[in-house]
Motif scaffolding. Structure first.
Motif, PDB file in Angstrom:
ATOM      1  N   LEU A 295       0.838  -1.202   0.000  1.00 29.59           N
ATOM      2  CA  LEU A 295       0.000   0.000   0.000  1.00 29.59           C
ATOM      3  C   LEU A 295       0.878   1.258   0.000  1.00 29.59           C
ATOM      4  N   ALA A 296       1.991   1.186   0.715  1.00 36.65           N
ATOM      5  CA  ALA A 296       2.854   2.363   0.822  1.00 36.65           C
ATOM      6  C   ALA A 296       3.644   2.616  -0.458  1.00 36.65           C
ATOM      7  N   ILE A 297       4.268   1.568  -0.998  1.00 36.32           N
ATOM      8  CA  ILE A 297       5.217   1.795  -2.106  1.00 36.32           C
ATOM      9  C   ILE A 297       4.629   1.424  -3.462  1.00 36.32           C
ATOM     10  N   GLY A 298       3.454   0.796  -3.464  1.00 35.56           N
ATOM     11  CA  GLY A 298       2.822   0.418  -4.733  1.00 35.56           C
ATOM     12  C   GLY A 298       3.261  -0.963  -5.190  1.00 35.56           C
ATOM     13  N   PRO A 299       2.392  -1.613  -5.976  1.00 30.11           N
ATOM     14  CA  PRO A 299       2.651  -2.992  -6.393  1.00 30.11           C
ATOM     15  C   PRO A 299       3.936  -3.169  -7.203  1.00 30.11           C
ATOM     16  N   GLU A 300       4.257  -2.199  -8.038  1.00 27.72           N
ATOM     17  CA  GLU A 300       5.468  -2.375  -8.874  1.00 27.72           C
ATOM     18  C   GLU A 300       6.729  -2.430  -8.033  1.00 27.72           C
ATOM     19  N   ASN A 301       6.818  -1.510  -7.086  1.00 26.15           N
ATOM     20  CA  ASN A 301       7.981  -1.513  -6.200  1.00 26.15           C
ATOM     21  C   ASN A 301       8.005  -2.779  -5.344  1.00 26.15           C
ATOM     22  N   PHE A 302       6.831  -3.246  -4.923  1.00 31.11           N
ATOM     23  CA  PHE A 302       6.768  -4.469  -4.120  1.00 31.11           C
ATOM     24  C   PHE A 302       7.313  -5.643  -4.932  1.00 31.11           C
ATOM     25  N   ARG A 303       6.921  -5.701  -6.207  1.00 29.63           N
ATOM     26  CA  ARG A 303       7.406  -6.806  -7.054  1.00 29.63           C
ATOM     27  C   ARG A 303       8.901  -6.681  -7.322  1.00 29.63           C
ATOM     28  N   ALA A 304       9.395  -5.450  -7.371  1.00 31.63           N
ATOM     29  CA  ALA A 304      10.850  -5.269  -7.522  1.00 31.63           C
ATOM     30  C   ALA A 304      11.563  -5.813  -6.281  1.00 31.63           C
ATOM     31  N   MET A 305      10.952  -5.596  -5.121  1.00 34.37           N
ATOM     32  CA  MET A 305      11.534  -6.143  -3.884  1.00 34.37           C
ATOM     33  C   MET A 305      11.575  -7.675  -3.948  1.00 34.37           C
TER      34      MET A 305
END
Ligand code: F6P
Length: 556
Positions: A295-305
């Motif tokens: 929710l904080a960083i957005g799905p794209e950044n989460f998938r990058a993680m």
């Protein structure tokens, strides 16, 4: 002594650790090298600082400032091989039930396995389930972030509160802080964990219930702290929304493996994000437990993680031990813990955004490897998990570094730093990094009496000003703190913990030690709350404290 085989999981008939050839060789080697000084080692091998390095998934480690020779590394790797580390790694990735005391697979690596791959648990491929939950999280996060998901009164969500504890809190809060730079600053995120009511009260005191979403995160959905806070949150939310029970569906979502308890609490299971018993709490920040992160960083950044995690997983699974970052770090930990008798490891991130990283690592390392019984149920005859602690640099330098430099204990340190600041301001970053390099240099080489003398120091002051050096450190360096690098960094420590647990022959994936306190607290709660009679029957200290508490709590 032979190890009892655990069906399909632990390699069979391994020798007791201290009886292994490599262990014996390491003991003899330790006696030879323990007094060697890093000054000599660097003089003897001037290229050591270039050679004793390894790199993977965007993370570079310089381990040359450790009290080791080439022979040490060779023997430690031999120890890993004799311990069947490779087959234990394979067993984990294959989904074997290596958490044998709880009869569970250990598959946090499946949480970041790319779509289309296959990892089987009891014959079923779990990767599609993982991606189905990720897709559901993505859809939900998108709706909350773009304002489509409305609260009960039609207002958009501006405040998100994660309620959880242990692995259901430390990972989310660490990741939120670490990746705050990438977060949507129009939203505010808070984390409530402690059963101390102050934690909840302070988190909500300035919030509007109409704009607040609670994520109740609990693998079991029975944890006392989390359920108590969740009930208080429900009461607070209802009070702020006119008491309409229908509002719960718009202001509460759950992350759990326990659908029945979620439903019992009153959260629609359509608003539940699931995970599985093969994800340990302390290994869950990249599961749905990371919903607040997404929710904080957005799905794209989460998938990058997730991609960063996965790159480190693949490195750990496939690369020879000599170049394998988690294996090398795990082995160096064993070297200091078991041969030098070091009791702690300091983790020193020179990155303000990683301020909660040491706290996160404490659960990961100490709940995993704080064990004194081997997998065959006998006591270890060597120390296991060390104490992890730390603070972000440079603050620690003006606090506890004195003891590391000149105290009587050996404290191996992990320095973590990034070449590029996320927020460049003037000369700050060069100064920050200068301190990283200065500290590792000072720790390793110190100052000799001759050097101190040459500065014109009076003789009586010389011993006070000498720094013996020879204090080991790893320097972990990456270009920039990104979601991908955070994933790789966390996976690096996860697998380093695995490496150590595998060699120490312990189960790194259960946590029976925390149970007794929970049971006793349940017994004591009514003893504190009873208005009328109560009977005690603990030891005299506990009984006396309870009686004193009962008297004091009503004294004005
Ligand atoms: O402290 C014990 C523990 O079981 C941790 O391992 C876990 O992370 C934490 O409690 C929270 O558990 P749950 O997510 O089930 O609420």
């Amino acid at each position: 002594m032979g190890i009892r085989a655990t069906p399909g999981a632990i390699p069979q008939a391994l020798e007791r650790l201290t009886k292994r050839k490599a262990w014996k060789a390491l003991e003899a080697h330790y006696a030879r090298v323990r007094r060697l000084h890093l000054r000599e080692l660097f003089v003897e091998d001037p290229k050591r600082g270039e050679r004793m390095t390894a790199e993977a998934a965007g993370i570079f480690i310089d381990y040359s400032k450790n009290r080791i020779t080439g022979e040490t590394v060779k023997l430690l790797i031999q120890l890993a091989e004799e311990s069947g580390l490779r087959s234990q790694i394979d067993a984990m990735f294959r989904g074997d039930k290596i958490n044998f005391t709880e009869k569970r697979s250990v598959l946090h690596v499946a949480l970041r396995a790319p779509n289309g791959t296959s990892i089987l648990v009891d014959g079923e491929n779990v990767v599609p389930q993982v991606h189905a939950v990720l897709d559901k999280m993505t859809e939900f996060s998108g709706r909350v972030r773009n304002g489509e998901w409305k609260g009960h009164t039609g207002k958009r969500i501006r405040y998100v509160i994660n309620i959880g504890i242990g692995g259901s809190d430390l990972g989310p809060v660490m990741a939120y802080e670490a990746l705050k730079h990438y977060s949507d600053r129009a939203m505010t995120f808070r984390f409530v964990s402690n059963i101390d009511g102050t934690d909840f009260a302070e988190a909500v005191r300035d919030l509007d219930a109409a704009e607040t979403l609670f994520i109740v995160s609990s693998k079991t959905f029975t944890t006392l702290e989390t359920m108590t806070n969740a009930h208080s949150a429900r009461a607070w939310s209802l009070a702020g929304l006119g008491g309409d029970e229908k509002s719960v569906a718009k202001h509460f979502v759950a992350v759990s493996t326990n659908a029945a308890e979620v439903a019992k609490f009153g959260i629609d299971t359509a608003n539940m994000f699931g995970f599985w018993d093969w994800v340990g709490g302390r290994y869950s920040m990249d599961s749905a437990i990371g919903l607040s992160t997404m929710l904080a960083i957005g799905p794209e950044n989460f998938r990058a993680m997730l991609e960063g995690f996965h790159q480190m997983d693949e490195h750990f699974r496939t690369v020879p031990f000599e170049q394998n970052l988690p294996v090398l770090m795990g082995l160096l930990g064993i070297w200091y813990n078991d041969f030098f008798g070091a009791q702690t490891v300091a983790v020193l991130p020179y990155e303000q955004y990683l301020k909660r990283f040491p706290a996160y690592l404490q659960q990961l390392t100490m709940e995993s490897n704080g064990k004194h019984v081997t997998i065959d149920g006998t006591d270890v005859d060597y120390p296991t998990g060390p104490i992890y602690w730390g603070e972000p640099g440079t603050n620690g330098q003006h606090s506890f570094y004195q003891l590391i430099h000149q105290g009587t204990r050996l404290i191996p340190c992990d320095f973590i730093a990034f070449a590029q600041p996320l927020i460049p301001i003037g000369r700050h970053h060069d100064m920050l990094l200068a301190n990283v390099f200065a500290q590792t240099e000072a720790l390793a080489f110190g100052t000799t009496p001759e050097q101190v003398n040459a500065e014109g120091t009076p003789d009586w002051l010389v011993p006070h000003r000498v720094l013996e050096g020879n204090h080991p450190s790893n320097t972990i360096l990456a270009a920039r703190l990104t979601p991908k690098i955070l994933g790789a960094l966390v996976a690096l420590y996860e697998h380093s913990v695995f490496t150590q647990g595998a060699i120490w022959l312990i189960n790194s994936f259960d946590q029976w030690g925390v149970e007794l306190g929970k049971v006793l607290a349940q017994r004591i709660i009514p003893e504190l709350e009873s208005e009328t009679g109560y009977s005690l029957g603990h030891d005299s200290s506990t009984d006396n404290l309870i009686r004193r508490y009962r008297n004091l709590k009503t004294t004005s």
